[in-house]
Design an enzyme around this catalytic site. Structure first.
Site, short mmCIF file in Angstrom:
data_model
loop_
_atom_site.label_atom_id
_atom_site.label_comp_id
_atom_site.label_asym_id
_atom_site.label_seq_id
_atom_site.Cartn_x
_atom_site.Cartn_y
_atom_site.Cartn_z
N ASP A 32 0.85 -1.28 -0.09
CA ASP A 32 -0.14 0.00 -0.02
C ASP A 32 0.75 1.23 0.02
OD1 ASP A 32 -2.22 1.43 -0.10
OD2 ASP A 32 -2.65 1.01 2.17
N ASN A 80 -10.56 -2.67 -6.84
CA ASN A 80 -9.61 -1.78 -7.56
C ASN A 80 -10.29 -1.44 -8.94
OD1 ASN A 80 -6.41 -2.94 -6.10
ND2 ASN A 80 -7.79 -1.30 -5.41
C1 FPP Z 1 -1.74 0.23 -3.43
O1 FPP Z 1 -1.36 1.50 -3.23
C2 FPP Z 1 -1.33 -0.88 -4.57
C3 FPP Z 1 -2.14 -1.09 -5.41
C4 FPP Z 1 -3.64 -1.21 -5.52
C5 FPP Z 1 -1.58 -1.99 -6.65
C6 FPP Z 1 -0.19 -2.80 -6.28
C7 FPP Z 1 0.57 -2.77 -7.56
C8 FPP Z 1 2.02 -2.70 -7.69
C9 FPP Z 1 2.88 -2.52 -6.64
C10 FPP Z 1 2.26 -2.80 -9.01
C11 FPP Z 1 2.35 -3.93 -9.85
C12 FPP Z 1 2.18 -5.21 -9.23
C13 FPP Z 1 3.00 -6.31 -9.68
C14 FPP Z 1 2.72 -7.65 -9.18
C15 FPP Z 1 3.90 -6.30 -11.14
P1 FPP Z 1 -2.20 2.55 -3.37
O2 FPP Z 1 -2.47 3.00 -4.91
O3 FPP Z 1 -3.73 2.14 -2.80
O4 FPP Z 1 -1.62 3.73 -2.54
P2 FPP Z 1 -2.24 4.85 -1.97
O5 FPP Z 1 -3.11 4.11 -0.67
O6 FPP Z 1 -1.34 5.96 -1.27
O7 FPP Z 1 -3.41 5.54 -2.84
#
Ligand code: FPP
Length: 257
Positions: A32, A80
């Protein structure tokens, strides 16, 4: 220059310290904070996901080097899909390019790729690429990398109940035979061992519909670090913290000793 040496020495120490105790066999991570990491730098959210992908690569390599058996990453939840179109598109693009680019690294490191979630409803391009890498790495045995994609734990449990219900209807299973093993066999994760250590980055302290069945006895570890900044050092700290916990599984301390 000297500072670099001192830092390297501290890092070495922590890595060698955690080697003295058993590691968690199964680590799961809620990655996250990508969006906030980007915003803090005045960039758009997808920049954080791009950086986050680099952190994924590093942590996968470290886990296999340490000898962790299972690493499960929450890469895309069923919720998501509700994010802005550009963000969803970028996440899908990053997934496809990571699968294409990292197949060699997976082979070289003897890592088997596995995916859990409602995969049939993923975009066809992602689904095909996933299938290809899963098939190509199926005989690898050092570590299993589980990507939770289009995943939600409640959805997983509903699907599990439906599958078992169908089998009861067809007299393949009797109600009396339903136990933890049967449930495990019908989860998306199919016989994935229980999670030992669940890490969530970015300071949030919640589970967000991730592996509700599999984390029944997991140790939970929350860190304020945003996922793109999460390094080996942070992983060692999480493992060290885990190693200090007493896992009683319902027993008393005295019984364990
Ligand atoms: C949460 O951060 C992250 C995600 C919803 C996606 C995770 C994906 C990756 C790390 C990249 C791709 C993965 C692979 C396996 C290649 P957020 O966007 O919710 O952050 P925030 O809470 O600060 O908004």
């Amino acid at each position: 220059m000297e500072e670099i040496h001192v830092f390297a020495a501290i890092e070495m120490n922590l890595e060698s310290r955690i080697k003295l105790q058993p590691y968690p066999k199964h680590i799961a991570i809620i990655m996250d904070g990508n969006g906030r990491w980007a915003k803090k730098r005045g960039k758009i959210r997808v920049f954080g996901h791009e950086k986050g992908t680099k952190a994924v690569r590093k942590i996968v390599e470290t886990c296999v080097r340490l000898g962790i058996n299972h690493l499960t990453l929450y890469a895309f939840s069923t919720e998501n899909w509700n994010r802005p179109k550009l963000e969803v598109k970028t996440l899908m693009r990053l997934l496809i390019s990571s699968l294409k680019n990292e197949i060699e690294t997976l082979q070289k490191n003897n890592i088997k790729l596995n995916a859990l979630g409602d995969l049939g409803s993923m975009p066809l391009k992602v689904f095909n690429e996933l299938e290809h890498v899963i098939e190509a790495t199926k005989s690898n045995s050092k570590m299993t990398l589980n990507l939770a994609l289009n995943y939600g734990a409640r959805g997983e449990l509903i699907n599990c109940m439906k599958e078992i219900g169908e089998k009861i209807k067809k007299n393949i299973i009797s109600i009396e035979k339903i136990d933890e093993t049967v449930i495990n066999e019908h989860l998306y994760s199919r016989n994935l061992p229980d999670v030992d250590l669940l890490i969530r980055t970015s300071g949030e302290q919640r589970i967000s519909n991730f592996l509700l069945w599999q984390i029944a006895y997991a140790e939970l570890y929350f860190t304020n670090v945003f996922w793109p900044d999460f390094t080996d050092q942070h992983l060692y700290e999480a493992i060290e913290n885990y190693q200090k916990r007493e896992r009683r599984f319902g027993k008393t301390s005295e019984q364990l000793n």
